[in-house]
Design an enzyme around this catalytic site. Structure first.
Site: not given
Ligand code: NG1
Ligand code: ZN
Length: 524
Positions: A64, A278, A282, A372-373, A492-495
């Site tokens: 992405s 991006d 998507d 999502e924003a 929050r922790a990023s995923g």
């Molecule tokens: P994480 O890294 O969990 O914040 C980010 C984006 C999500 C989503 C995912 C998947 C922000 C704050 N977070 O997640 O909205 O798009 O990547 O690509 O933009």
């Molecule tokens: Zn993407």
């Protein structure tokens, strides 16, 4: 199993990697350490297909908006949706098998536990974005599929939403070639275009920054070959997808949203509309510069509020009783939520980050709008709605609504589909970018990233807006929030990254910086 054992010798898990994790966006990391993961994900895709009676499963190879040296892989379920959650854990298990022997053992266990009938054929379609590492990694996935004796269809380079679309088509008896994507969306576009009052329709004019990614040739194909004469003037910039080292570099939706500035290659004309995709197309965000030459972002929240306002009106015109709702995450600007609830009197729901959560909740409504924003989102229409509007009514509102159910990608957020949807809507409403933007003013906000020792210590509730661990931290954040006007902040922790995200919002720029810095200090 012999075939797996044999093929796995060429795709061993590197010892340097502690643990792979299938997260919100599948596996995503530096491409150098992804080979074994591709192989095991290929195996899992074949198992998933067998488990579902031979339905087509998708494999998308992309990272992405990440930098060029990264890559990733995710699986797509039969209706074009994200992989079912339980299977994320199986993907993680297989990826972490320490040796070919352990891998075979894990595969055996999975087959046994899930009662998978190996005699059922498996069907998998594969695509990748434009990254340099794509072909080699794709071959690793194919090796896994071949070891499972799966039927494999390779589509080469596609946008992520195109792959989702094709997976859905393969499972619903629809056309199964890439061109069906352009035909489907351009047909819906042309129908709506015709329904918009010809005399007053402002010309469609757009500049698209394609992040030097795969969205560039795909949107060009759609516009040049399928929508000729309908898009009055357009230009794709940052279109060097054959130079993957430039991908997402100083351009693209994530760059524009994060830095709140124009991408490279644009010197903007006031009140003219621009869009950025991006890397895998998507996500989309829009923007313009106002008469004072100030950059103005029209992000996912501005898109969802525009769509909400439009669809409410359209539903009113039909006279049908249909529910309309908007789903956001905690990152949605507070002003957008206020606008939706107070001005449009809409139901607004908040879910944890990650489109699968939003998608799920949006299914509750006849028209479920979720974004999502950062610009990733779509609109879902219920069967009930489709049934009611597909009657042979000649009324424009019915017809428009019907074709919007086709124009907007129903499987996943899609930059190209979202782009042409927005272009038609602002044309129908005769909105200039300034007018679109004026629905509400964003509250100043800041998204910061803090690197901590162990991000898994950060546990949340209340759709990620409240921390329950580390203990006591939320109370301290609350105290900081109280010190500023219209303050809001959450952690929050990023995923997708090894970091903790700190979001802050307040009435003024000074206050937002103060709040963000204070909360970042607390998190460190
Ligand atoms: P994480 O890294 O969990 O914040 C980010 C984006 C999500 C989503 C995912 C998947 C922000 C704050 N977070 O997640 O909205 O798009 O990547 O690509 O933009
Ligand atoms: Zn993407």
């Amino acid at each position: 199993m012999d075939k797996i054992l044999q093929a796995a010798q060429n795709h061993k898990k590197p010892e340097s990697v502690k643990k792979y994790q299938y997260g919100t966006a599948g596996f995503r990391m530096n491409a150098n350490i992804l080979d074994s993961v591709m192989f095991t994900t290929g195996i899992l895709a074949a198992l998933r297909s067998k488990y579902l009676g031979g339905k087509f499963i998708g494999i998308m190879i992309t990272a992405s908006h990440n930098p060029p040296q990264d890559n990733g892989v995710k699986l797509v379920d039969p209706m074009g949706e994200m992989l079912e959650q339980h299977w994320e854990a199986y993907a993680t298990t297989l990826a972490n098998a320490a040796s070919p022997e352990v891998l075979v053992k894990e595969v055996r266990e999975l087959i046994q536990n899930l009662k998978i009938d190996l005699k059922v054929p498996s069907n998998v379609i594969v695509a990748r974005d434009s990254r340099e590492s794509g072909p080699v990694l794709q071959q690793a996935a194919v090796d896994g599929l071949v070891a499972m004796e799966a039927n494999v269809k390779q589509f080469g380079v596609l946008t992520t939403p195109q792959l989702h679309f094709l997976v859905r088509n393969h499972n619903t008896g629809k056309p199964k070639v890439e061109t069906s994507y352009y035909e489907y969306f351009s047909t819906a576009f042309k129908e709506i275009y015709q329904l918009i009052d010809g005399d007053s329709k402002p010309p469609i004019d757009i500049v698209i920054d394609a992040a030097n990614g795969i969205g560039a040739p795909k949107v060009e194909k759609l516009f040049d070959e399928y929508l000729k004469g309908k898009i009055h003037s357009y230009k794709v910039i940052n279109d060097k997808y054959t130079h993957p080292e430039t991908l997402n570099s100083h351009c693209g939706a994530d760059f524009v949203k994060t830095n709140q500035q124009l991408p490279q290659g644009i010197s903007a004309i006031p009140d003219k509309l621009y869009a950025s995709f991006d890397g895998d197309a998507d996500r989309v965000v829009f923007y313009f510069v106002n008469s004072a030459n100030k950059f103005q972002l029209l992000d996912g929240d501005k898109i969802s509020t525009l769509l909400a306002r439009y669809f409410i009106k359209l539903v009113e015109q039909t006279g049908l009783k249909l529910s309309v709702g908007v789903v956001q995450t905690a990152y949605a600007n507070g002003s957008s939520t206020n606008y939706l609830t107070q001005n449009l009197k809409l139901a607004v729901e908040c879910t944890p980050t990650g489109v699968k959560h939003l998608h799920h909740v949006a299914q509750k409504f006849d028209i479920g709008i979720y974004f999502e924003a950062n610009g990733h989102g779509t609109v879902l229409f219920s069967e009930n709605l489709i049934e009611q509007v597909s009657s042979s009514s000649d009324e424009h509102a019915f017809k428009k609504l019907y074709y919007f159910t086709q124009l907007i990608n129903q499987s996943v957020g899609d930059a190209i589909s979202d782009l042409i949807t927005v272009l038609l809507i602002i044309s129908d409403l005769q909105l200039t970018p300034t007018e679109w933007n004026s629905a509400y003013a964003d509250l100043p906000n800041k998204l910061a990233k803090v690197i901590v020792k162990d991000r898994t210590e950060f546990k949340t509730t209340n759709a990620e807006r409240t921390l329950i661990e580390p203990k006591g931290l939320q109370q301290k954040i609350d105290q900081e929030v109280k010190k500023v006007q219209l303050g809001r902040s959450f952690v929050r922790a990023s995923g997708t990254e090894d970091a903790v995200r700190v979001y802050a919002e307040a009435k003024t720029q000074e206050e937002v910086i103060k709040l963000s810095e204070a909360v970042c200090e607390l998190v460190k």
